[in-house]
Motif scaffolding. Structure first.
Motif, short mmCIF file in Angstrom:
data_model
loop_
_atom_site.label_atom_id
_atom_site.label_comp_id
_atom_site.label_asym_id
_atom_site.label_seq_id
_atom_site.Cartn_x
_atom_site.Cartn_y
_atom_site.Cartn_z
N ALA A 146 0.82 -1.21 0.00
CA ALA A 146 0.00 0.00 0.00
C ALA A 146 0.86 1.26 0.00
CB ALA A 146 -0.94 -0.01 1.21
N GLY A 147 1.92 1.28 0.82
CA GLY A 147 2.78 2.46 0.86
C GLY A 147 3.46 2.72 -0.47
N THR A 148 3.98 1.67 -1.08
CA THR A 148 4.63 1.83 -2.38
C THR A 148 3.62 2.25 -3.45
OG1 THR A 148 6.19 0.09 -1.76
CG2 THR A 148 6.07 0.68 -4.09
N ALA A 149 2.41 1.72 -3.36
CA ALA A 149 1.38 2.08 -4.34
C ALA A 149 1.05 3.56 -4.27
CB ALA A 149 0.13 1.24 -4.11
N ARG A 150 1.04 4.12 -3.05
CA ARG A 150 0.76 5.55 -2.92
C ARG A 150 1.90 6.38 -3.51
NH1 ARG A 150 -1.49 3.81 2.09
NH2 ARG A 150 0.51 4.12 3.14
N VAL A 151 3.13 5.93 -3.33
CA VAL A 151 4.26 6.65 -3.92
C VAL A 151 4.20 6.59 -5.44
CG1 VAL A 151 6.78 6.70 -4.12
CG2 VAL A 151 5.71 6.25 -1.90
N VAL A 152 3.88 5.41 -5.97
CA VAL A 152 3.76 5.26 -7.42
C VAL A 152 2.64 6.15 -7.96
CG1 VAL A 152 3.18 3.65 -9.27
CG2 VAL A 152 4.72 2.94 -7.45
N PHE A 153 1.53 6.22 -7.23
CA PHE A 153 0.42 7.06 -7.67
C PHE A 153 0.82 8.53 -7.68
CE2 PHE A 153 -3.27 9.69 -6.39
CZ PHE A 153 -4.00 9.58 -7.56
N ALA A 154 1.56 8.96 -6.65
CA ALA A 154 2.01 10.36 -6.61
C ALA A 154 2.94 10.66 -7.78
CB ALA A 154 2.70 10.64 -5.28
N ALA A 155 3.86 9.73 -8.06
CA ALA A 155 4.77 9.94 -9.19
C ALA A 155 4.02 9.94 -10.51
CB ALA A 155 5.84 8.85 -9.18
N ASP A 156 3.06 9.02 -10.65
CA ASP A 156 2.29 8.95 -11.89
C ASP A 156 1.45 10.21 -12.08
OD1 ASP A 156 1.28 7.35 -14.21
OD2 ASP A 156 -0.62 7.55 -13.13
N THR A 157 0.89 10.73 -11.00
CA THR A 157 0.10 11.96 -11.08
C THR A 157 0.98 13.14 -11.50
OG1 THR A 157 -1.38 11.14 -9.36
CG2 THR A 157 -1.44 13.49 -9.82
N ALA A 158 2.19 13.20 -10.95
CA ALA A 158 3.10 14.28 -11.32
C ALA A 158 3.48 14.19 -12.79
CB ALA A 158 4.35 14.22 -10.44
N ILE A 159 3.73 12.97 -13.27
CA ILE A 159 4.08 12.79 -14.68
C ILE A 159 2.91 13.19 -15.57
CG2 ILE A 159 4.64 11.06 -16.43
CD1 ILE A 159 6.23 9.57 -14.32
N CYS A 160 1.70 12.81 -15.17
CA CYS A 160 0.52 13.19 -15.95
C CYS A 160 0.35 14.71 -15.97
CB CYS A 160 -0.72 12.52 -15.38
SG CYS A 160 -0.80 10.73 -15.64
N GLY A 161 0.71 15.36 -14.86
CA GLY A 161 0.65 16.82 -14.83
C GLY A 161 1.62 17.44 -15.83
N VAL A 162 2.82 16.87 -15.93
CA VAL A 162 3.79 17.36 -16.92
C VAL A 162 3.26 17.11 -18.33
CG1 VAL A 162 6.13 17.10 -17.80
CG2 VAL A 162 5.71 17.01 -15.34
N PHE A 163 2.68 15.93 -18.54
CA PHE A 163 2.09 15.64 -19.85
C PHE A 163 1.02 16.66 -20.20
CE2 PHE A 163 3.03 10.80 -19.55
CZ PHE A 163 4.34 11.05 -19.92
N LEU A 164 0.20 17.03 -19.23
CA LEU A 164 -0.88 17.99 -19.47
C LEU A 164 -0.33 19.35 -19.85
CD1 LEU A 164 -3.85 18.81 -19.44
CD2 LEU A 164 -3.64 19.20 -16.97
N VAL A 165 0.69 19.81 -19.13
CA VAL A 165 1.28 21.11 -19.43
C VAL A 165 1.88 21.10 -20.84
CG1 VAL A 165 3.10 22.74 -18.80
CG2 VAL A 165 1.70 21.67 -17.01
N GLU A 166 2.61 20.03 -21.16
CA GLU A 166 3.23 19.95 -22.49
C GLU A 166 2.18 19.85 -23.59
OE1 GLU A 166 5.04 17.85 -25.97
OE2 GLU A 166 3.51 17.08 -24.57
N PHE A 167 1.08 19.13 -23.30
CA PHE A 167 -0.01 19.01 -24.27
C PHE A 167 -0.66 20.37 -24.53
CE2 PHE A 167 -4.45 18.28 -25.40
CZ PHE A 167 -4.34 17.37 -26.43
N LEU A 168 -0.91 21.11 -23.45
CA LEU A 168 -1.50 22.45 -23.62
C LEU A 168 -0.56 23.39 -24.37
CD1 LEU A 168 -3.13 22.92 -20.08
CD2 LEU A 168 -4.28 22.38 -22.24
N TRP A 169 0.74 23.23 -24.14
CA TRP A 169 1.71 24.07 -24.86
C TRP A 169 1.67 23.77 -26.36
CZ3 TRP A 169 4.65 28.23 -24.15
CH2 TRP A 169 5.66 28.48 -25.08
N ARG A 170 1.61 22.50 -26.72
CA ARG A 170 1.54 22.15 -28.14
C ARG A 170 0.21 22.58 -28.74
NH1 ARG A 170 1.30 16.96 -29.18
NH2 ARG A 170 1.24 16.14 -27.06
#
Length: 255
Positions: free
Chosen positions: A36-60
């Motif tokens: 469970a603890g590792t899953a929460r860390v993975v989710f936080a990292a995945d959410t951050a990556i998706c946020g970067v994807f969103l910013v880059e998508f909006l820029w394009r």
């Protein structure tokens, strides 16, 4: 030719690394028994990556002058930006697999060009849809047939007929009066009473027939026969060839 890396090679490299990392994270939580603890860390990292994807998508999208067709052309990127590594979504394995494929599509675009996935989808979408729609259609048909066979639909019809008995009596009486052949009977004495009595008798017999348990057997048999016919038509692709000219018709038209 690629359309993005020529202008922003560093951004392309960063996005490629993040796309590969996100694929690795999703694969890890999809295939492994993650605490469970590792899953929460993975989710936080995945959410951050998706946020970067969103910013880059909006820029394009901004670079494309907010073209309305831009999100439609890159729909898989939009869906791939959904963070689905949350532990609560562990049971939705199919959703995670789909998201994983979308992340792979993003990585593919970074390696082979912006429209690589789009061209692949346009080229192979029809064969893919053709390959999967037949078993899906048959599976849905089988499930619907099972539901219909277990229901008591003749009794439901009987209930509806009984509930609207007065309406049916008025409709039948009106049609009999307006019928050019039966209209002459309206001159007979007690015409309305006779018609009403006949209609009531017919409805009563109909209700008894529909309420008979043997009607459930008859209805289930009819459903199975139609299911077999529809299933055979789907397997043979008859619904897709309907309306297409046959060889015989072409020969006749040519002559």
């Amino acid at each position: 030719m690629r359309t993005r890396s020529a202008g922003n090679p560093v951004v392309d490299i960063v996005m490629l690394v993040l796309a590969v990392l996100s694929v690795a994270l999703l694969t890890y939580v999809l295939l492994g028994d993650v605490p469970a603890g590792t899953a929460r860390v993975v989710f936080a990292a995945d959410t951050a990556i998706c946020g970067v994807f969103l910013v880059e998508f909006l820029w394009r999208w901004r670079t494309a002058r907010w073209d309305r067709r831009f999100p439609l052309r890159h729909w898989y990127e939009v869906l791939g930006m959904i963070p689905i590594a949350h532990p609560a979504l562990r049971g939705l394995r199919l959703l995670r697999v789909v998201a994983l494929l979308f992340r792979l599509a993003r990585a593919t675009d970074r390696v082979f060009g912006e429209k690589a996935t789009q061209r692949f989808v346009e080229r192979f979408s029809r064969p893919i849809v053709t390959a999967i729609k037949q078993p899906i259609t048959i599976a849905v048909l089988d499930e619907v047939a099972k539901v219909l066979e277990t229901g008591r639909y003749p009794r439901n019809i009987a209930h509806s007929v009984d509930e609207h008995r007065e309406l049916l009596r008025d409709i039948v009486t009106e049609k009999v009066k307006n019928d050019p052949q039966l209209g002459v009977l309206s001159r007979l004495p007690f015409h309305d009473e006779i018609i009403r009595s006949l209609v009531d008798t017919t409805i009563r017999v109909l209700l008894e027939v529909l309420a008979d348990p043997r009607m459930d057997v008859f209805f289930a048999h009819a459903v199975r026969e139609n299911q077999a016919q529809i299933r055979a038509a789907v397997e043979q692709g008859l619904h897709e060839t309907r309306g297409e000219p046959t060889a015989t018709s072409n020969t006749v038209s040519a002559g």
